[in-house]
Write a protein that holds these residues in place. Structure first.
Motif, PDB file in Angstrom:
ATOM      1  N   ARG A 144       0.863  -1.179   0.000  1.00 61.57           N
ATOM      2  CA  ARG A 144       0.000   0.000   0.000  1.00 61.57           C
ATOM      3  C   ARG A 144       0.903   1.234   0.000  1.00 61.57           C
ATOM      4  NH1 ARG A 144      -2.646  -1.085   4.099  1.00 61.57           N
ATOM      5  NH2 ARG A 144      -4.388  -2.117   3.029  1.00 61.57           N
ATOM      6  N   LEU A 145       0.778   2.063  -1.037  1.00 56.97           N
ATOM      7  CA  LEU A 145       1.617   3.246  -1.172  1.00 56.97           C
ATOM      8  C   LEU A 145       1.036   4.418  -0.390  1.00 56.97           C
ATOM      9  CD1 LEU A 145       2.655   3.461  -4.945  1.00 56.97           C
ATOM     10  CD2 LEU A 145       4.152   3.140  -2.977  1.00 56.97           C
ATOM     11  N   SER A 146       1.900   5.156   0.290  1.00 60.88           N
ATOM     12  CA  SER A 146       1.454   6.382   0.951  1.00 60.88           C
ATOM     13  C   SER A 146       1.180   7.446  -0.104  1.00 60.88           C
ATOM     14  CB  SER A 146       2.519   6.875   1.937  1.00 60.88           C
ATOM     15  OG  SER A 146       3.716   7.212   1.262  1.00 60.88           O
ATOM     16  N   HIS A 147       0.361   8.436   0.263  1.00 64.12           N
ATOM     17  CA  HIS A 147      -0.044   9.453  -0.704  1.00 64.12           C
ATOM     18  C   HIS A 147       1.143  10.226  -1.257  1.00 64.12           C
ATOM     19  CE1 HIS A 147      -2.732  12.214  -2.733  1.00 64.12           C
ATOM     20  NE2 HIS A 147      -2.060  13.230  -2.224  1.00 64.12           N
ATOM     21  N   ASP A 148       2.169  10.440  -0.429  1.00 66.50           N
ATOM     22  CA  ASP A 148       3.340  11.195  -0.882  1.00 66.50           C
ATOM     23  C   ASP A 148       4.415  10.301  -1.492  1.00 66.50           C
ATOM     24  OD1 ASP A 148       4.313   9.900   1.339  1.00 66.50           O
ATOM     25  OD2 ASP A 148       4.971  11.719   2.387  1.00 66.50           O
ATOM     26  N   LEU A 149       4.119   9.025  -1.658  1.00 65.97           N
ATOM     27  CA  LEU A 149       5.023   8.051  -2.274  1.00 65.97           C
ATOM     28  C   LEU A 149       6.314   7.837  -1.487  1.00 65.97           C
ATOM     29  CD1 LEU A 149       4.681   9.059  -6.055  1.00 65.97           C
ATOM     30  CD2 LEU A 149       3.318   7.436  -4.748  1.00 65.97           C
ATOM     31  N   SER A 150       6.282   8.117  -0.217  1.00 67.54           N
ATOM     32  CA  SER A 150       7.491   7.925   0.595  1.00 67.54           C
ATOM     33  C   SER A 150       7.577   6.517   1.172  1.00 67.54           C
ATOM     34  CB  SER A 150       7.524   8.939   1.740  1.00 67.54           C
ATOM     35  OG  SER A 150       6.431   8.734   2.634  1.00 67.54           O
ATOM     36  N   ARG A 151       6.426   5.816   1.302  1.00 66.41           N
ATOM     37  CA  ARG A 151       6.407   4.496   1.931  1.00 66.41           C
ATOM     38  C   ARG A 151       5.550   3.527   1.129  1.00 66.41           C
ATOM     39  NH1 ARG A 151       4.711   7.810   5.589  1.00 66.41           N
ATOM     40  NH2 ARG A 151       2.689   6.798   5.753  1.00 66.41           N
ATOM     41  N   ALA A 152       5.997   2.282   1.138  1.00 66.18           N
ATOM     42  CA  ALA A 152       5.209   1.178   0.586  1.00 66.18           C
ATOM     43  C   ALA A 152       5.071   0.152   1.696  1.00 66.18           C
ATOM     44  CB  ALA A 152       5.884   0.582  -0.635  1.00 66.18           C
ATOM     45  N   THR A 153       3.875   0.055   2.265  1.00 64.38           N
ATOM     46  CA  THR A 153       3.631  -0.836   3.392  1.00 64.38           C
ATOM     47  C   THR A 153       3.229  -2.218   2.886  1.00 64.38           C
ATOM     48  OG1 THR A 153       2.875   1.039   4.720  1.00 64.38           O
ATOM     49  CG2 THR A 153       2.276  -1.172   5.486  1.00 64.38           C
ATOM     50  N   PRO A 154       3.936  -3.277   3.293  1.00 58.26           N
ATOM     51  CA  PRO A 154       3.575  -4.624   2.841  1.00 58.26           C
ATOM     52  C   PRO A 154       2.167  -4.994   3.301  1.00 58.26           C
ATOM     53  CG  PRO A 154       5.736  -4.602   3.896  1.00 58.26           C
ATOM     54  CD  PRO A 154       5.122  -3.278   4.172  1.00 58.26           C
ATOM     55  N   VAL A 155       1.400  -5.570   2.394  1.00 61.62           N
ATOM     56  CA  VAL A 155       0.035  -5.995   2.693  1.00 61.62           C
ATOM     57  C   VAL A 155      -0.090  -7.502   2.645  1.00 61.62           C
ATOM     58  CG1 VAL A 155      -2.370  -5.891   1.927  1.00 61.62           C
ATOM     59  CG2 VAL A 155      -0.952  -3.830   1.823  1.00 61.62           C
ATOM     60  N   ALA A 156       0.443  -8.113   1.576  1.00 57.50           N
ATOM     61  CA  ALA A 156       0.293  -9.561   1.408  1.00 57.50           C
ATOM     62  C   ALA A 156       1.260 -10.055   0.344  1.00 57.50           C
ATOM     63  CB  ALA A 156      -1.140  -9.909   1.011  1.00 57.50           C
ATOM     64  N   ARG A 157       1.429 -11.378   0.346  1.00 54.66           N
ATOM     65  CA  ARG A 157       2.124 -12.041  -0.751  1.00 54.66           C
ATOM     66  C   ARG A 157       1.124 -12.984  -1.392  1.00 54.66           C
ATOM     67  NH1 ARG A 157       8.235 -13.778   0.460  1.00 54.66           N
ATOM     68  NH2 ARG A 157       8.062 -14.065  -1.783  1.00 54.66           N
TER      69      ARG A 157
END
Length: 304
Positions: free
Chosen positions: A248-261
Motif C-alpha cells: 500500500r503506497l502512501s499518498h506522498d510516495l514515501s512508503r510502501a507498506t507490505p500488505v500480502a504475498r
C-alpha cells in the motif's frame, strides 16, 4: 506444469471463443480461466491489457506478441517473431496502441490491435519496462541510468524522432548496476521504478527530475521486475520467487507498506502481471527452466 488439459484447451480456442460452452452457458457469468496457455517455446516477458477482454504478451525470445482473451482463455498470434528479436515490457495507450520495449535491441515498437507496426523508435541501451499516459510513454533502461520518454502529439498522434527525449536519472535511481526494470505511473505523474539488482523502489518526477527512495520497511523487493499500480495498491513481481508482493503506497510516495504475498501452485518465476476484473494474471516466465521449442508457458490467475 500443472493443469495441462486447461492449457491445451485454451491454445485450441480462438480469441473470443468460449471453450467447451453451449450458447446458454456462454451468457452465464463465470470465473475466468485459472490458467491460460501460451505457445510452447514462447519465452514470455511482458503483459498488458488491451481493449475489451484482450491482453497482449511479449516474447523475450524473438520479439513476438501473442493475443489472449482473458475471459475465455483463447489465443492467437498478433506479431510474428524474428531471429534476434526481443520484446520486453508492454503498455497499451488511450489510442488503443501497443507499445513494446525491444530489450537489448535498444528501441521501442508501436502496433495497432491488428498487429500492424505503426512506428519504431531507436532509444538506446537495454529497453525494459514501459508505462503509458495520455500524453507520454516512458521506458526504463536496465543497463543505464536513463529513462526514455516519447511525447505524443495532439489527439495522441505518434511523433517523429523529435518527440523522443532521454532523461538522465539522479544519484540512487541512476546508480550503475542497479538494473531499473518495472515502471508504473502514479496519480501525481511520478514514475514508480523497481531496481532489480539494487532491490529498491524509487519515485521519479519526470518534470523536475527529482527522485526519492520509497521505504519498504523489512520487505524485500530484490529482483523486482514487473510493477502494477491500482489506486494506491502496488504489486511487485519478483521472478526469483513463486509469489507477487502487494504493497500500500502512501499518498506522498514515501512508503510502501507490505500488505500480502499472493501465490499459486502454478506460479513459476513470474515476470509481469495485468489486471482483469477482480483478478490478476501473472506471466509464468519460467526463467529457471532452460528454454526449448517445447518448453511450456502460461498465464496464471491470481486474486488481487
Amino acid at each position: 506444469m500443472h493443469r495441462r488439459t486447461l492449457l491445451a484447451a485454451a491454445l485450441a480456442a480462438p480469441v473470443g471463443a468460449v471453450v467447451g460452452a453451449s450458447a446458454a452457458q456462454a451468457h452465464r457469468p463465470s470465473r475466468p480461466p485459472a490458467v491460460i496457455g501460451l505457445p510452447d517455446g514462447f519465452c514470455p516477458q511482458g503483459i498488458t491489457r488491451g481493449s475489451g477482454t484482450k491482453a497482449y504478451v511479449s516474447s523475450l525470445g524473438d520479439g513476438a506478441i501473442h493475443c489472449v482473451d482473458l475471459r475465455t482463455g483463447g489465443g492467437m498470434p498478433l506479431v510474428a517473431g524474428s531471429s534476434g528479436g526481443q520484446a520486453t515490457g508492454l503498455a497499451f495507450d488511450t489510442s488503443c496502441r501497443i507499445w513494446a520495449g525491444c530489450g537489448t535491441m535498444g528501441g521501442a515498437a508501436v502496433y495497432d490491435e491488428s498487429g500492424t507496426c505503426l512506428a519504431m523508435y531507436p532509444l538506446g541501451g537495454n529497453v525494459h519496462g514501459v508505462a503509458a499516459t495520455s500524453g507520454k510513454v516512458f521506458f526504463t533502461d536496465a543497463d543505464q541510468g536513463k529513462v526514455y520518454c516519447v511525447g505524443l502529439g495532439r489527439h495522441g498522434q505518434l511523433p517523429g524522432s523529435e518527440g523522443v527525449r532521454t532523461l538522465a536519472l539522479p544519484r540512487g535511481l541512476g546508480d550503475a548496476g542497479a538494473c531499473n526494470k518495472g515502471v508504473a505511473v502514479a496519480w501525481n505523474g511520478c514514475l514508480i521504478i523497481a531496481q532489480a539488482a539494487a532491490g529498491r523502489l524509487y519515485a521519479f518526477d519526470p518534470v523536475t527530475r527529482a527522485a526519492k527512495r520509497i521505504d519498504t520497511g523489512r520487505a524485500s523487493v530484490a529482483g523486482a521486475d514487473g510493477l502494477l499500480l491500482r489506486g494506491n495498491t502496488l504489486y511487485v513481481v519478483r521472478p526469483g520467487g513463486d509469489s507477487v508482493s502487494k504493497f500500500r503506497l502512501s499518498h506522498d510516495l514515501s512508503r510502501a507498506t507490505p500488505v500480502a504475498r499472493i501465490g499459486d501452485a502454478d506460479l513459476d518465476c513470474p515476470s509481469t502481471i495485468a489486471p482483469f476484473g477482480g483478478h490478476l494474471y501473472a506471466v509464468n516466465a519460467r526463467f529457471s527452466t532452460p528454454p526449448t521449442p517445447n518448453t511450456e508457458y502460461c498465464l496464471v490467475r491470481l486474486p488481487d
